[in-house]
Design a protein around this motif. Sequence first.
Motif, PDB file in Angstrom:
ATOM      1  N   VAL A   4       0.708  -1.140  -0.037  1.00  0.00           N
ATOM      2  CA  VAL A   4      -0.013  -0.267  -0.082  1.00  0.00           C
ATOM      3  C   VAL A   4       0.525   1.309   0.025  1.00  0.00           C
ATOM      4  O   VAL A   4       0.561   2.291  -0.741  1.00  0.00           O
ATOM      5  CB  VAL A   4      -0.963  -0.069   1.277  1.00  0.00           C
ATOM      6  N   MET A   5       2.026   1.212   0.665  1.00  0.00           N
ATOM      7  CA  MET A   5       2.829   2.235   0.746  1.00  0.00           C
ATOM      8  C   MET A   5       3.494   2.612  -0.847  1.00  0.00           C
ATOM      9  O   MET A   5       3.680   3.789  -1.163  1.00  0.00           O
ATOM     10  CB  MET A   5       3.851   2.089   1.537  1.00  0.00           C
ATOM     11  N   TRP A   6       3.758   1.767  -1.529  1.00  0.00           N
ATOM     12  CA  TRP A   6       4.313   1.776  -2.878  1.00  0.00           C
ATOM     13  C   TRP A   6       3.099   2.379  -3.767  1.00  0.00           C
ATOM     14  O   TRP A   6       3.402   3.375  -4.461  1.00  0.00           O
ATOM     15  CB  TRP A   6       4.833   0.476  -3.597  1.00  0.00           C
ATOM     16  N   GLU A   7       1.897   2.121  -3.614  1.00  0.00           N
ATOM     17  CA  GLU A   7       0.943   2.726  -4.275  1.00  0.00           C
ATOM     18  C   GLU A   7       0.682   4.242  -4.012  1.00  0.00           C
ATOM     19  O   GLU A   7       0.512   4.949  -4.762  1.00  0.00           O
ATOM     20  CB  GLU A   7      -0.375   1.880  -4.038  1.00  0.00           C
ATOM     21  N   THR A   8       0.924   4.482  -2.624  1.00  0.00           N
ATOM     22  CA  THR A   8       1.015   6.010  -2.250  1.00  0.00           C
ATOM     23  C   THR A   8       2.066   6.613  -2.675  1.00  0.00           C
ATOM     24  O   THR A   8       1.958   7.838  -3.167  1.00  0.00           O
ATOM     25  CB  THR A   8       0.999   5.846  -0.616  1.00  0.00           C
ATOM     26  N   GLU A   9       3.267   6.013  -2.863  1.00  0.00           N
ATOM     27  CA  GLU A   9       4.344   6.748  -3.394  1.00  0.00           C
ATOM     28  C   GLU A   9       4.167   6.949  -4.931  1.00  0.00           C
ATOM     29  O   GLU A   9       4.513   8.118  -5.445  1.00  0.00           O
ATOM     30  CB  GLU A   9       5.694   5.870  -3.230  1.00  0.00           C
ATOM     31  N   LEU A  10       3.624   6.117  -5.296  1.00  0.00           N
ATOM     32  CA  LEU A  10       3.153   6.295  -6.840  1.00  0.00           C
ATOM     33  C   LEU A  10       2.302   7.352  -6.969  1.00  0.00           C
ATOM     34  O   LEU A  10       2.346   8.409  -8.020  1.00  0.00           O
ATOM     35  CB  LEU A  10       2.589   5.028  -7.583  1.00  0.00           C
ATOM     36  N   GLU A  11       1.414   7.286  -6.211  1.00  0.00           N
ATOM     37  CA  GLU A  11       0.014   8.382  -6.331  1.00  0.00           C
ATOM     38  C   GLU A  11       0.930   9.859  -6.290  1.00  0.00           C
ATOM     39  O   GLU A  11       0.483  10.714  -6.587  1.00  0.00           O
ATOM     40  CB  GLU A  11      -0.715   8.478  -5.237  1.00  0.00           C
ATOM     41  N   LYS A  12       1.709  10.062  -5.057  1.00  0.00           N
ATOM     42  CA  LYS A  12       2.675  11.233  -4.696  1.00  0.00           C
ATOM     43  C   LYS A  12       3.415  11.397  -6.165  1.00  0.00           C
ATOM     44  O   LYS A  12       3.203  12.689  -6.348  1.00  0.00           O
ATOM     45  CB  LYS A  12       3.459  10.909  -3.661  1.00  0.00           C
ATOM     46  N   ALA A  13       4.013  10.523  -6.648  1.00  0.00           N
ATOM     47  CA  ALA A  13       4.756  10.902  -7.933  1.00  0.00           C
ATOM     48  C   ALA A  13       3.926  11.572  -8.928  1.00  0.00           C
ATOM     49  O   ALA A  13       4.256  12.547  -9.681  1.00  0.00           O
ATOM     50  CB  ALA A  13       5.646   9.738  -8.380  1.00  0.00           C
ATOM     51  N   LEU A  14       2.691  10.915  -9.159  1.00  0.00           N
ATOM     52  CA  LEU A  14       1.981  11.314 -10.264  1.00  0.00           C
ATOM     53  C   LEU A  14       1.402  12.676 -10.104  1.00  0.00           C
ATOM     54  O   LEU A  14       1.132  13.702 -10.725  1.00  0.00           O
ATOM     55  CB  LEU A  14       0.739  10.388 -10.421  1.00  0.00           C
ATOM     56  N   LYS A  15       0.984  12.972  -8.619  1.00  0.00           N
ATOM     57  CA  LYS A  15       0.403  14.086  -8.361  1.00  0.00           C
ATOM     58  C   LYS A  15       1.624  15.387  -8.533  1.00  0.00           C
ATOM     59  O   LYS A  15       1.249  16.350  -8.936  1.00  0.00           O
ATOM     60  CB  LYS A  15      -0.041  14.210  -6.887  1.00  0.00           C
ATOM     61  N   ARG A  16       2.577  14.880  -8.296  1.00  0.00           N
ATOM     62  CA  ARG A  16       3.767  15.867  -8.379  1.00  0.00           C
ATOM     63  C   ARG A  16       4.127  16.076  -9.926  1.00  0.00           C
ATOM     64  O   ARG A  16       4.424  17.346 -10.330  1.00  0.00           O
ATOM     65  CB  ARG A  16       5.092  15.384  -7.986  1.00  0.00           C
ATOM     66  N   ALA A  17       4.004  14.995 -10.786  1.00  0.00           N
ATOM     67  CA  ALA A  17       4.236  15.017 -12.258  1.00  0.00           C
ATOM     68  C   ALA A  17       2.990  16.006 -12.888  1.00  0.00           C
ATOM     69  O   ALA A  17       3.415  16.915 -13.646  1.00  0.00           O
ATOM     70  CB  ALA A  17       4.167  13.832 -12.910  1.00  0.00           C
ATOM     71  N   LYS A  18       1.951  15.879 -12.121  1.00  0.00           N
ATOM     72  CA  LYS A  18       0.724  16.735 -12.869  1.00  0.00           C
ATOM     73  C   LYS A  18       0.993  18.070 -12.430  1.00  0.00           C
ATOM     74  O   LYS A  18       0.940  18.974 -13.375  1.00  0.00           O
ATOM     75  CB  LYS A  18      -0.639  16.210 -12.295  1.00  0.00           C
ATOM     76  N   ALA A  19       1.326  18.434 -11.330  1.00  0.00           N
ATOM     77  CA  ALA A  19       1.603  19.799 -10.606  1.00  0.00           C
ATOM     78  C   ALA A  19       2.775  20.559 -11.469  1.00  0.00           C
ATOM     79  O   ALA A  19       2.560  21.766 -11.685  1.00  0.00           O
ATOM     80  CB  ALA A  19       1.717  19.701  -9.277  1.00  0.00           C
ATOM     81  N   GLU A  20       3.783  19.686 -11.632  1.00  0.00           N
ATOM     82  CA  GLU A  20       4.995  20.491 -12.481  1.00  0.00           C
ATOM     83  C   GLU A  20       4.903  20.172 -13.880  1.00  0.00           C
ATOM     84  O   GLU A  20       5.780  20.709 -14.407  1.00  0.00           O
ATOM     85  CB  GLU A  20       6.306  19.652 -11.671  1.00  0.00           C
ATOM     86  N   ASN A  21       3.595  19.808 -14.452  1.00  0.00           N
ATOM     87  CA  ASN A  21       3.625  19.354 -15.790  1.00  0.00           C
ATOM     88  C   ASN A  21       4.872  18.646 -16.316  1.00  0.00           C
ATOM     89  O   ASN A  21       5.757  19.047 -17.079  1.00  0.00           O
ATOM     90  CB  ASN A  21       3.750  20.619 -16.650  1.00  0.00           C
ATOM     91  N   LYS A  22       5.159  17.342 -15.592  1.00  0.00           N
ATOM     92  CA  LYS A  22       6.308  16.445 -15.919  1.00  0.00           C
ATOM     93  C   LYS A  22       5.503  15.100 -16.429  1.00  0.00           C
ATOM     94  O   LYS A  22       4.563  14.750 -16.050  1.00  0.00           O
ATOM     95  CB  LYS A  22       7.117  16.576 -14.811  1.00  0.00           C
ATOM     96  N   THR A  23       6.697  14.285 -16.777  1.00  0.00           N
ATOM     97  CA  THR A  23       6.206  12.988 -16.907  1.00  0.00           C
ATOM     98  C   THR A  23       6.775  11.986 -15.998  1.00  0.00           C
ATOM     99  O   THR A  23       7.742  12.404 -15.203  1.00  0.00           O
ATOM    100  CB  THR A  23       6.969  12.488 -18.452  1.00  0.00           C
ATOM    101  N   ALA A  24       6.247  11.222 -15.502  1.00  0.00           N
ATOM    102  CA  ALA A  24       6.577  10.254 -14.482  1.00  0.00           C
ATOM    103  C   ALA A  24       7.402   9.025 -15.050  1.00  0.00           C
ATOM    104  O   ALA A  24       6.924   8.363 -16.150  1.00  0.00           O
ATOM    105  CB  ALA A  24       5.352   9.690 -13.553  1.00  0.00           C
TER     106      ALA A  24
END
Lengths: 32, 136
Positions: A4-24
């Motif tokens: 569950v922690m890795w899924e959370t980490e992925l969600e965090k990375a995707l949120k950051r990618a969206k906020a910063e207009n980046k690719t994950a």
Amino acid sequence: MATVMWETELEKALKRAKAENKTALIFFHNPA
Amino acid sequence: MNNNIVSLKVPFDIQPLSTEFNVKWTPTLVTVDSDGKEHHHTVGFLSPEELIPSLLLGMAKVHFDLNQFPEALAFIEKVLADFPKSGSAAEAIFLRGVSIFKSANNPKALKDAYEQLQAQYPESDWTKRAYPYRLL
């Protein structure tokens, strides 16, 4: 680290990618 | 690269991510958009000379799949300018032709892509895929 922690980490990375207009990039590795 | 990519390092056997992204071997690199949708997938070690253009191509493919052609073309041009000898270059030429065609409805871009592939990468699979465009 629990699954569950890795899924959370992925969600965090995707949120950051969206906020910063980046690719994950997910790097799957063998920790052994 | 950090200016364009948010990276996450994950053990290969973690579920459900391993199944979701069909990870069968390591290292596997998966390029996804901010919704988590996969656009580019590589398996096996890549040297720096191959890794960087592969990542650039992955970013181009994200934008291409989202119909963001100017952004796709910017990454494609980086691959071709900085890594013309890489394994990603031929696919980048193919993708450039299709991106220009789709954004400008210009069939000549497809023929140009084929001719460039034939001249520079005659043995590439991407040259074979572009073969019909010679007739445009």
